[in-house]
Design an enzyme around this catalytic site. Structure first.
Site, PDB file in Angstrom:
ATOM      1  N   PRO A   1      48.367  38.601  39.504  1.00 24.27           N
ATOM      2  CA  PRO A   1      47.055  38.739  38.850  1.00 24.27           C
ATOM      3  C   PRO A   1      45.847  38.865  39.774  1.00 24.27           C
ATOM      4  O   PRO A   1      44.984  37.992  39.842  1.00 24.27           O
ATOM      5  CB  PRO A   1      46.974  37.473  37.997  1.00 24.27           C
ATOM      6  N   CYS A   2      45.740  40.017  40.431  1.00 22.99           N
ATOM      7  CA  CYS A   2      44.596  40.279  41.304  1.00 22.99           C
ATOM      8  C   CYS A   2      43.297  40.384  40.503  1.00 22.99           C
ATOM      9  O   CYS A   2      42.216  40.217  41.065  1.00 22.99           O
ATOM     10  CB  CYS A   2      44.834  41.522  42.140  1.00 22.99           C
ATOM     11  N   HIS A   3      43.398  40.608  39.200  1.00 28.15           N
ATOM     12  CA  HIS A   3      42.194  40.696  38.364  1.00 28.15           C
ATOM     13  C   HIS A   3      41.486  39.347  38.248  1.00 28.15           C
ATOM     14  O   HIS A   3      40.323  39.292  37.865  1.00 28.15           O
ATOM     15  CB  HIS A   3      42.543  41.235  36.967  1.00 28.15           C
TER      16      HIS A   3
END
Length: 169
Positions: free
Chosen positions: A130-132
């Site tokens: 989850p780079c977001h």
């Protein structure tokens, strides 16, 4: 073993899933920054084949608000520093955010927030890694390989889902 790929629909648009050696090695959005050429994804495969069937099942549950943590075999290819950053991303709780600087501190490299940002931008498995969930030092949304509209959508979706889940329990 050569990579294979499938394309599946999602609320954030078509997602290209790439598998290598029986594990998910990439999840790319349309027009994603740092997206390799289509030729590198290998031959098209059947969405019911493994590991794609498991990935699609978990992505469907995630986008239905029923899954908050993925449990999939992943193959992440990158530098040792990138892999450390991507591992740290997987520790960010669902519906929460952290800054690039906080990750740098966690990795014992407090002055490396830009390097963390670069590694974050090269994350090959969006959504699942989850780079977001990484934001700027002021909490503002900063660059996202899939575009800021998708980042905003994913963060808003997770926050709303988390609020709903917390209210039920």
């Amino acid at each position: 073993m050569e990579p294979t790929h499938v394309v599946v629909d999602s609320p954030v648009g078509p997602l290209t899933l790439v598998a290598r050696d029986g594990a998910l090695s990439a999840l790319y959005m349309e027009e994603q920054r740092h997206r390799p050429l289509q030729e590198t994804f290998g031959a098209p495969d059947d969405v019911t084949a493994e590991p794609f069937a498991g990935v699609v099942e978990q992505l469907s549950a995630y986008f239905a608000g029923e899954l908050t943590e993925f449990d999939l075999p992943l193959t992440l290819r990158g530098t040792e520093f990138q892999k450390r950053v991507w591992s740290a991303l997987q520790e960010i709780p669902y519906g929460e955010t952290i800054t690039y600087g906080q990750i740098a501190v966690e990795l014992g490299r407090p002055s490396a927030s830009r390097a963390v940002g670069l590694a974050n931008g090269r994350n090959p498995i969006s959504v699942i890694v989850p780079c977001h969930r990484v934001v700027g030092s002021t909490g503002d949304l900063t660059g996202y390989g899939g575009g800021l509209d998708r980042k905003r959508y994913l963060l808003d979706f997770e926050r709303k889902t988390k609020i709903t889940q917390d209210a039920l329990f």
